[in-house]
Write an enzyme that holds these catalytic residues in place. Structure first.
Site, short mmCIF file in Angstrom:
data_model
loop_
_atom_site.label_atom_id
_atom_site.label_comp_id
_atom_site.label_asym_id
_atom_site.label_seq_id
_atom_site.Cartn_x
_atom_site.Cartn_y
_atom_site.Cartn_z
N GLU A 118 0.82 -1.23 0.00
CA GLU A 118 0.00 0.00 0.00
C GLU A 118 0.85 1.27 0.00
O GLU A 118 0.81 2.06 0.96
CB GLU A 118 -0.96 -0.01 1.19
N GLU A 171 -5.04 -8.48 0.85
CA GLU A 171 -5.70 -8.08 2.10
C GLU A 171 -7.18 -7.85 1.83
O GLU A 171 -7.55 -7.22 0.84
CB GLU A 171 -5.15 -6.76 2.65
O1 IFM Z 1 -4.09 -2.90 9.28
C1 IFM Z 1 -4.06 -2.40 7.98
C2 IFM Z 1 -2.89 -2.96 7.21
O2 IFM Z 1 -1.68 -2.72 7.85
C3 IFM Z 1 -2.82 -2.33 5.84
N1 IFM Z 1 -4.09 -2.41 5.17
C4 IFM Z 1 -5.27 -2.03 5.88
C5 IFM Z 1 -5.32 -2.73 7.23
C6 IFM Z 1 -6.58 -2.32 7.99
O3 IFM Z 1 -6.59 -0.95 8.20
#
Ligand code: IFM
Length: 469
Positions: free
Chosen positions: A165, A370
């Site tokens: 990200e 994710e």
């Molecule tokens: O916890 C975070 C993660 O580190 C990166 N993506 C989003 C998740 C939830 O906010």
């Protein structure tokens, strides 16, 4: 339509070093920007820090056993940069690397495929003090770090991810300042975005030079599924602009070797982008083996009108916007049910993104690296933890993934965020994303009912009937 997933599909969970490890000073680890930020009063909920987190550094073996008990076949984790290269330059600290060697060996011994992310936001503070991601040098430091980790673990890790990200690193870290290092300078945010792109390209080259040919290299983006509130031209224009700042600022260089011209035009008031040197975007575009997509909720935008004063972009409050040059754009709360983060539950956004990247990056396999939801999960009197909301959330999103596969998306795996409750950045320990409950006082781990449900999906490769209620 079949709700069966393709054979060989990876079923995993994901975590990040600072969110779970603790042990901030062990074996020569130095502070990262998140240590410094979380120890700065007022930056995180309740002043929470990752000092202990969920003590994974000392409970590694137990945590791997948990995954093995659930029958998951993959695990996505990140390496803490300051644990292996404390000053952000030079040779690695062997004792720091030993932790990851042991983790990987444990995973492999349990038949769990390690998926290693090099950078999940924990820049060594020493590099931030030298200027951080807004400075070009950081991209070169990142490539060196990638090489060092590649040399150390390339014999046992096949799946590599450069950045997690980068949008958050650049725009929350240097724009809105709700993430470390907490700077609030829109130009620094754009410079950071560029040097993350460059760093990704240089790191990919460095990895290719030291890894065996079978290694697979990827990057995990958190593309926004941006929707216009109405079809009015000014709202459609708002959508185009946010799409440039959220998505094409990374996918342009990384996937197509060029920045979008409209991004330059939209931000011309702020910068002439002269920090982009000739050839940089071409370096950022390295052949990749897959693309990781992190998805939580769609964004709904419009040209700002009177009364559009609240920010609903899902990236925390604060006085500063993470969207450089876009103060005249409003974000609206997407319709529908919300998780405890206040994020909307909308699997159609995931479906749309999977089809978008299928079109834009033809031939590139996709992984959902994710996806998940935070709910306030409390143990019942008998100690069990039931989280039907999360099961419904997962069912909806996995069903959207299956639909996207049916419509031509080459999706090869899904990583639930997160394996266990952990340090949720500026929200501290207030938000629980885990499939496994962690009692933050005792560090006791208890798989929630969603973990059992997910284990069944992973074991059968099939989605059961949607949960009722
Ligand atoms: O916890 C975070 C993660 O580190 C990166 N993506 C989003 C998740 C939830 O906010």
């Amino acid at each position: 339509m079949s709700e069966t997933f393709p054979p060989g599909f990876l079923w995993g969970t994901a975590t990040a070093a600072y969110q779970i490890e603790g042990a901030p000073q062990e074996n020569g680890r130095t502070p990262s920007i998140w240590d410094v930020f979380s120890h700065t009063p007022g930056k995180t909920a309740n002043g929470d820090t990752g000092d202990l987190a969920v003590d994974h550094f000392h409970r590694r073996a137990e945590d791997v056993r948990l995954m093995a008990d659930l029958g998951l076949n993959a695990y996505r984790f990140s390496v803490s940069w300051p644990r292996v290269q404390p000053t952000g330059r030079g040779p690695a600290v062997q004792r720091g690397l030993d932790f990851y060697r042991a983790l990987v060996d444990d995973l492999l011994a349990h038949g769990i495929e390690p998926v290693l992310t090099l950078y999940h936001w924990d820049l060594p503070q020493e590099l931030e003090s030298a200027g951080g991601w807004p400075e070009r040098e950081t991209a070169y430091r990142f490539a060196e770090y990638a090489r060092v980790v590649g040399e150390a673990l390339g014999d046992r890790v096949e799946r590599w991810t450069t950045l997690n990200e980068p949008w958050c690193s650049a725009f929350l870290g240097y724009g809105s300042g709700v993430h470390a290092p907490g700077r609030t300078d829109p130009v620094a945010a754009l410079r950071a975005a560029h040097h993350l792109n460059l760093g990704h390209g240089l790191a990919t080259q460095a990895l290719r030079a030291v890894l065996p040919a079978r290694a697979q290299i990827s990057v995990s983006l958190n593309p926004a599924c941006v929707r216009a509130r109405t079809q009015a031209p000014e709202d459609l224009n708002a959508r185009r602009r946010i799409d440039a700042l959220a998505n094409r600022v990374f996918s342009g260089p990384m996937l197509a070797g060029a920045y979008p011209e409209d991004l330059f035009a939209d931000t011309a008031r702020l910068t002439d982008w002269s920090f982009v040197h000739a050839g940089d975007a071409a370096v950022a575009r390295q052949p990749l083996d897959s693309l990781g997509i992190n998805y939580y909720q769609p964004a709904v935008v419009s040209a700002a009108g009177e009364g559009d004063t609240e920010r609903h972009d899902g990236h925390g409050g604060g006085d500063h916007s993470p969207w450089p040059g876009a103060d005249d754009i409003a974000f609206h709360r997407p319709p529908g049910e919300l998780t405890d983060m206040g994020w909307s539950v909308d699997p159609t956004g995931l479906y749309d993104l999977l089809l978008r990247y299928t079109r834009e990056a033809p031939g590139l396999p996709l992984y959902i690296t994710e996806n998940g939801a935070a709910y306030e999960d409390k143990p019942a009197a008998d100690g069990s933890v039931h989280d039907p909301d999360r099961i419904r959330y997962l069912h909806g999103h996995l069903s959207a993934v299956r639909r996207a596969i049916g419509d031509g998306a080459d999706v090869r795996g899904y990583f639930l965020w997160s394996l266990m409750d952990n340090f949720e950045w500026a929200y501290g320990y207030d938000q629980r994303f885990g499939a496994v409950h962690v009692d933050f006082e005792t560090q006791r781990r208890t798989p929630k009912s969603s973990a059992r449900w997910y284990a069944k999906v992973a074991a059968t490769g099939e989605l059961p009937e949607p949960p009722v209620g």
